[in-house]
Design a protein around this motif. Structure first.
Motif, PDB file in Angstrom:
ATOM      1  N   ARG A  40     135.776  55.155  24.107  1.00 38.06           N
ATOM      2  CA  ARG A  40     134.676  56.040  23.736  1.00 38.06           C
ATOM      3  C   ARG A  40     135.070  57.481  24.032  1.00 38.06           C
ATOM      4  N   THR A  41     134.812  58.358  23.092  1.00 36.75           N
ATOM      5  CA  THR A  41     135.263  59.742  23.261  1.00 36.75           C
ATOM      6  C   THR A  41     134.116  60.751  23.274  1.00 36.75           C
ATOM      7  N   CYS A  42     132.916  60.322  23.038  1.00 38.36           N
ATOM      8  CA  CYS A  42     131.788  61.245  22.954  1.00 38.36           C
ATOM      9  C   CYS A  42     131.627  62.053  24.237  1.00 38.36           C
ATOM     10  N   GLY A  43     131.856  61.419  25.381  1.00 41.30           N
ATOM     11  CA  GLY A  43     131.716  62.109  26.652  1.00 41.30           C
ATOM     12  C   GLY A  43     132.760  63.178  26.893  1.00 41.30           C
ATOM     13  N   GLN A  44     133.825  63.170  26.106  1.00 33.76           N
ATOM     14  CA  GLN A  44     134.888  64.161  26.264  1.00 33.76           C
ATOM     15  C   GLN A  44     134.646  65.427  25.448  1.00 33.76           C
ATOM     16  N   ILE A  45     133.758  65.367  24.490  1.00 36.20           N
ATOM     17  CA  ILE A  45     133.604  66.489  23.560  1.00 36.20           C
ATOM     18  C   ILE A  45     133.156  67.756  24.266  1.00 36.20           C
ATOM     19  N   PHE A  46     132.156  67.677  25.107  1.00 35.67           N
ATOM     20  CA  PHE A  46     131.653  68.893  25.750  1.00 35.67           C
ATOM     21  C   PHE A  46     132.695  69.530  26.671  1.00 35.67           C
ATOM     22  N   PRO A  47     133.384  68.768  27.530  1.00 36.05           N
ATOM     23  CA  PRO A  47     134.432  69.398  28.350  1.00 36.05           C
ATOM     24  C   PRO A  47     135.550  69.993  27.498  1.00 36.05           C
ATOM     25  N   ILE A  48     135.901  69.335  26.423  1.00 33.44           N
ATOM     26  CA  ILE A  48     136.941  69.878  25.541  1.00 33.44           C
ATOM     27  C   ILE A  48     136.469  71.166  24.891  1.00 33.44           C
ATOM     28  N   LEU A  49     135.227  71.195  24.441  1.00 37.98           N
ATOM     29  CA  LEU A  49     134.685  72.430  23.847  1.00 37.98           C
ATOM     30  C   LEU A  49     134.684  73.573  24.854  1.00 37.98           C
ATOM     31  N   GLN A  80     129.769  73.966  14.803  1.00 36.75           N
ATOM     32  CA  GLN A  80     129.653  72.515  14.643  1.00 36.75           C
ATOM     33  C   GLN A  80     128.632  71.887  15.587  1.00 36.75           C
ATOM     34  N   TYR A  81     128.308  72.559  16.680  1.00 35.53           N
ATOM     35  CA  TYR A  81     127.440  71.966  17.698  1.00 35.53           C
ATOM     36  C   TYR A  81     126.294  72.904  18.064  1.00 35.53           C
ATOM     37  N   LEU A  82     125.689  73.523  17.065  1.00 30.73           N
ATOM     38  CA  LEU A  82     124.635  74.506  17.308  1.00 30.73           C
ATOM     39  C   LEU A  82     123.293  73.884  17.688  1.00 30.73           C
ATOM     40  N   TYR A  83     123.004  72.710  17.174  1.00 31.23           N
ATOM     41  CA  TYR A  83     121.680  72.132  17.369  1.00 31.23           C
ATOM     42  C   TYR A  83     121.480  71.680  18.819  1.00 31.23           C
ATOM     43  N   GLU A  84     120.327  72.009  19.360  1.00 30.15           N
ATOM     44  CA  GLU A  84     120.032  71.713  20.761  1.00 30.15           C
ATOM     45  C   GLU A  84     120.080  70.211  21.040  1.00 30.15           C
ATOM     46  N   ASP A  85     119.607  69.398  20.099  1.00 31.76           N
ATOM     47  CA  ASP A  85     119.638  67.946  20.291  1.00 31.76           C
ATOM     48  C   ASP A  85     121.073  67.448  20.444  1.00 31.76           C
ATOM     49  N   ILE A  86     121.973  67.976  19.659  1.00 27.63           N
ATOM     50  CA  ILE A  86     123.374  67.576  19.738  1.00 27.63           C
ATOM     51  C   ILE A  86     123.967  68.026  21.064  1.00 27.63           C
ATOM     52  N   GLN A  87     123.681  69.257  21.464  1.00 24.04           N
ATOM     53  CA  GLN A  87     124.190  69.766  22.741  1.00 24.04           C
ATOM     54  C   GLN A  87     123.680  68.924  23.911  1.00 24.04           C
ATOM     55  N   ASN A  88     122.400  68.597  23.893  1.00 24.89           N
ATOM     56  CA  ASN A  88     121.834  67.775  24.969  1.00 24.89           C
ATOM     57  C   ASN A  88     122.488  66.398  25.013  1.00 24.89           C
ATOM     58  N   PHE A  89     122.690  65.805  23.845  1.00 28.94           N
ATOM     59  CA  PHE A  89     123.337  64.496  23.769  1.00 28.94           C
ATOM     60  C   PHE A  89     124.755  64.549  24.337  1.00 28.94           C
ATOM     61  N   LEU A  90     125.513  65.563  23.949  1.00 30.09           N
ATOM     62  CA  LEU A  90     126.888  65.692  24.434  1.00 30.09           C
ATOM     63  C   LEU A  90     126.931  65.922  25.939  1.00 30.09           C
ATOM     64  N   GLN A  91     126.006  66.697  26.449  1.00 28.83           N
ATOM     65  CA  GLN A  91     125.957  66.946  27.888  1.00 28.83           C
ATOM     66  C   GLN A  91     125.627  65.665  28.645  1.00 28.83           C
ATOM     67  N   GLU A  92     124.679  64.902  28.147  1.00 32.38           N
ATOM     68  CA  GLU A  92     124.301  63.654  28.807  1.00 32.38           C
ATOM     69  C   GLU A  92     125.435  62.634  28.758  1.00 32.38           C
ATOM     70  N   THR A  93     126.118  62.536  27.628  1.00 31.40           N
ATOM     71  CA  THR A  93     127.221  61.576  27.541  1.00 31.40           C
ATOM     72  C   THR A  93     128.362  61.969  28.472  1.00 31.40           C
ATOM     73  N   THR A  94     128.560  63.250  28.660  1.00 36.06           N
ATOM     74  CA  THR A  94     129.597  63.706  29.598  1.00 36.06           C
ATOM     75  C   THR A  94     129.224  63.334  31.025  1.00 36.06           C
ATOM     76  N   LEU A  95     127.974  63.565  31.390  1.00 35.13           N
ATOM     77  CA  LEU A  95     127.527  63.234  32.748  1.00 35.13           C
ATOM     78  C   LEU A  95     127.602  61.739  33.027  1.00 35.13           C
ATOM     79  N   MET A  96     127.418  60.910  31.998  1.00 30.93           N
ATOM     80  CA  MET A  96     127.446  59.450  32.177  1.00 30.93           C
ATOM     81  C   MET A  96     128.843  58.858  31.992  1.00 30.93           C
TER      82      MET A  96
END
Length: 116
Positions: A40-49, A80-96
Motif C-alpha cells: 500500500r502506498t497511499c500513506g507515503q504520498i503526503f510525506p513524499i509531497l 493535484q492535491y488541492l481538495y481538502e478532503d483529499i488532503q485530510n485522507f492523505l494525512q490520515e493514511t500517513t498517520l495510520m
C-alpha cells in the motif's frame, strides 16, 4: 541533417541536461515508490509531497533554467492535491501507516496539520 544538429549542441545544452536530470531524479524516485503493486502506498504520498515541496523550492544559486523547471513542475504537482478532503485522507493514511510508526515526531505532525 541529424549529425549537423548534434554537432551544434553546446556546453550550455549539456549543462541544462545535467541540471534537468538532477532536478527530476527525486521526482522519478518518488514515482517508483508509489508505483508498487505489492504494498500500500497511499500513506507515503503526503510525506513524499512534503519532501518534493522542499526539493522544488527556489534557491538563490538556481540558474534561470533550473528555476523555470522547478516552478513549472511544482506548480503542476501541487494542483493535484488541492481538495481538502483529499488532503485530510492523505494525512490520515500517513498517520495510520505502520511504516511511519515511531517516526512521527511533533514536527511532522505539525507539518501535517499546517497544510489544512
Amino acid at each position: 541533417m541529424e549529425k549537423d544538429r548534434l554537432e551544434r549542441l553546446t556546453d550550455d545544452d549539456f549543462q541544462k541536461a545535467e541540471e534537468f536530470v538532477n532536478i527530476m531524479k527525486l521526482l522519478y524516485t518518488s514515482t517508483l515508490c508509489v508505483s508498487s503493486e505489492r504494498s500500500r502506498t497511499c500513506g507515503q504520498i503526503f510525506p513524499i509531497l512534503t519532501k518534493l515541496e522542499v526539493h522544488f523550492k527556489l534557491a538563490e544559486e538556481d540558474t534561470p533554467f533550473t528555476s523555470a523547471v522547478k516552478e513549472k513542475v511544482w506548480g503542476d504537482l501541487k494542483k493535484q492535491y488541492l481538495y481538502e478532503d483529499i488532503q485530510n485522507f492523505l494525512q490520515e493514511t500517513t498517520l495510520m501507516d505502520p511504516r511511519f510508526k515511531g517516526r512521527l515526531v511533533c514536527d511532522f505532525i505539525q507539518i501535517l496539520f499546517s497544510h489544512r
